[in-house]
Design a protein around this motif. Sequence first.
Motif, mmCIF file in Angstrom:
data_model
loop_
_atom_site.group_PDB
_atom_site.id
_atom_site.type_symbol
_atom_site.label_atom_id
_atom_site.label_comp_id
_atom_site.label_asym_id
_atom_site.label_seq_id
_atom_site.Cartn_x
_atom_site.Cartn_y
_atom_site.Cartn_z
ATOM 1 N N ARG A 132 11.122 3.807 6.318
ATOM 2 C CA ARG A 132 10.855 5.161 6.775
ATOM 3 C C ARG A 132 10.458 6.248 5.753
ATOM 4 N N PHE A 133 9.257 6.690 6.444
ATOM 5 C CA PHE A 133 8.812 7.973 5.552
ATOM 6 C C PHE A 133 9.000 9.145 6.332
ATOM 7 N N ASN A 134 9.583 10.478 5.906
ATOM 8 C CA ASN A 134 9.379 11.792 6.466
ATOM 9 C C ASN A 134 9.206 12.927 5.733
ATOM 10 N N ALA A 148 6.762 1.593 7.397
ATOM 11 C CA ALA A 148 6.123 0.509 6.989
ATOM 12 C C ALA A 148 7.057 -0.785 6.733
ATOM 13 N N LEU A 149 6.507 -2.020 6.285
ATOM 14 C CA LEU A 149 7.171 -3.080 6.573
ATOM 15 C C LEU A 149 6.714 -3.852 5.176
ATOM 16 N N ARG A 177 4.307 -3.039 -3.807
ATOM 17 C CA ARG A 177 4.066 -1.775 -4.150
ATOM 18 C C ARG A 177 3.485 -0.845 -2.721
ATOM 19 N N ILE A 178 4.114 0.274 -2.597
ATOM 20 C CA ILE A 178 3.597 0.840 -1.334
ATOM 21 C C ILE A 178 2.864 2.393 -2.067
ATOM 22 N N THR A 179 1.577 2.482 -1.437
ATOM 23 C CA THR A 179 0.854 3.628 -1.755
ATOM 24 C C THR A 179 0.891 4.661 -0.421
ATOM 25 N N LEU A 180 1.428 5.730 -0.882
ATOM 26 C CA LEU A 180 1.447 6.682 0.380
ATOM 27 C C LEU A 180 0.294 7.755 0.213
ATOM 28 N N PRO A 204 1.369 4.802 5.072
ATOM 29 C CA PRO A 204 1.643 3.791 4.082
ATOM 30 C C PRO A 204 0.833 2.532 3.934
ATOM 31 N N ALA A 205 0.406 2.183 2.862
ATOM 32 C CA ALA A 205 -0.301 0.877 2.630
ATOM 33 C C ALA A 205 0.654 -0.005 1.507
ATOM 34 N N VAL A 206 0.766 -1.129 2.270
ATOM 35 C CA VAL A 206 1.788 -2.184 1.334
ATOM 36 C C VAL A 206 0.932 -3.247 0.798
#
Length: 690
Positions: A581-583, A591-592, A532-535, A526-528
């Motif tokens: 949280r990503f699953n 990611a924060l 906006r979060i790019t997965l 994850p990039a914050v």
Amino acid sequence: MTATFSWANSIALSPVLPTLWLAAVIVPAVAVGLYAVVRRSPGSLLRVLVVLALSAILLNPALVTEQREPLRDVALVITDRSPSQQIGERRAQTDKALAALTTKLATLPDLDVRVIEGPAGGDETKLFNDIDRSFADVPEQRRAGVILITDGQIHDMPDTAQAQHYGPVHALLSGRRDEVDRRLRITRAPSYGIVGQTVSAKVIVEDMPGNQSTHATLIIHNEDGNIQRTQVPVGTEVDISLPVDHAGLNLTALEVEPVEGELTSANNRAALLVNGVRDRLRVLLVSGHPHNGERTWRNLFKSDPSVDLVHFTILRSPEKRDYVPDNELSLIPFPIHELFAVKLRQFDLVVFDRYSDRGLLPANYMLNISDYVRNGGAVLDASGPDLASPNGLAKTTLGSILPSSPQGGLLEQAFKPQVSAMGLRHPVTARLPDVKPDGTADWGSWYRMAQVSPSADAQVLMTGIQTSPLLLLSTQGQGRVAQLTSDQIWLWGRGHDGGGPQMELTRPLVHWLMKEPELEAEQIIPAVNENRITLTRRTLRPDSSPITVTKPDGVNTSVNMTDNGRVATGNLEADQPGIYRFNDANLSALALVGRPNAPELADQRATADMLEPLIEATRGGVFWMQDYPEAPELRRTGPNRNAAGSSWLGLTANGDYSVTGFTTLPLLPAALAALLAILPLLWGWRREGK
């Protein structure tokens, strides 16, 4: 708008002579007249009247009438739309109060109302910045006051002296009194730790108001998906130990189980960020014999100041017969026992460069190296053509952990290394420059390689002559092994035939062996960027399945992913600060968004405590929406008066105005002025003539 006008009268003087001349004429005349009065000279009073009349003529008094237009006051209504305002019924309460308030404000005379929507996101509630901007064009004498529609959790409170310039400040509070909430708070956290070791932090679980229970379950989520549970006392600081798994930022999500009836679980979570710092890495480089590419690996490791390199080049094998006594040789004996028995586990990586077994390393030392790898160590076999020799490493007990075994002999012809389909997806080779979609690239040629057959668990990232594996990786137990079946990567470094990406290949390869997290082949990244979060999901096989997202408030959603042949990507708009949280079926990540442990999440209970000093200083009032769902009564109040009562709030009626014009009426017309001057003179002459 119909303008209302008013008038005000005043007397203005328009002297016919300059001030100095006027003083030079009037002052002596008045002084002489007063002196005559004091001496009781005959006709002195009449002469004084004449002097006064002439002075009045010279001063030219006039009655000035101003035409005034009243100016409308300005009141601000600002609505808190921060994440804490989305809890429970607060949003509905806010919308209802805003509608009722707007209707009532429209009935107040001489008042302009500006309604402002506060920021909807962010990790802090900041309303007064918007208030200052909205009042920037309004003079202080026209400000009627401010009405805040909020839960009371505001983090940019001005000092009371500054707030005096707003007029009365009132608060309509959403939520309910005495809300119950539990929060997890980090009281002490280290900023960095050594990779491979643990760090200690202090946390406390707080129930507000008062302890709802004696103990709570603390859940620790690590980046690798590992979950730990432990019981901690409520209201008491406790120490927890956390591993530092890799260099760079290590994010650990802490969570405490909710208490019954609590307001929200968003502040039951906290983020702990620890910057992982590697201790100096130790690399053992063993070159089987001098060759043209020997300095390729040496230069790579020496260019990194965090690496301690131990390099041995074997110049003389034990079976060599040169009839020189050992005590006359100037060579350093190869410290086999010290390196491969005593100190082997002190090294982070062992590199065999053009090495073949010539009786230097007995079988028990090779077994030590195999155990070293399975227990977390790393080996790079860059033997190249020596793999095809009868003494290659694959023929030793070390062959059980190598990702390939020799098949045939040495292949010799010009070829350009090619990235395999798996290599296009693996982070070690995915970023190599100038690679086409089919894996080919216009790099410089190599000319020889060993022909090998990959093992069942090997990952073939690059191929060479007759698509024979050129670069292979494998995982053995807790450790890693890489194998390069050609020794001619040094040709790229010297620019032969146009050269190639030597450093771009060798550096990621070594970092993968040392388990750098960004080079993991299977991971969710994850990039914050603000909200906006790019997965990015990196896998060795195409995967377009969605990713499940758990937001900071515990609500689950999903993100659709699109696979482009190398990675799968997707995007998510973060609507609240905190830990996400990503699953998917196999992978997990954290990611924060916003600051760690943001103030917006610290305490989300509705409260008047933060606003009370400000409201008292401005003579405003606090009203709970649960008591006034339709908003309290509104009034206009005078300046410097109390602006709130038990069921009403007031907005200041300043009475400011602008002057649109004026008229001037002389108080001593010429005829009247002459008459006032002549009559005393005539009367005096008459008396003196008798």
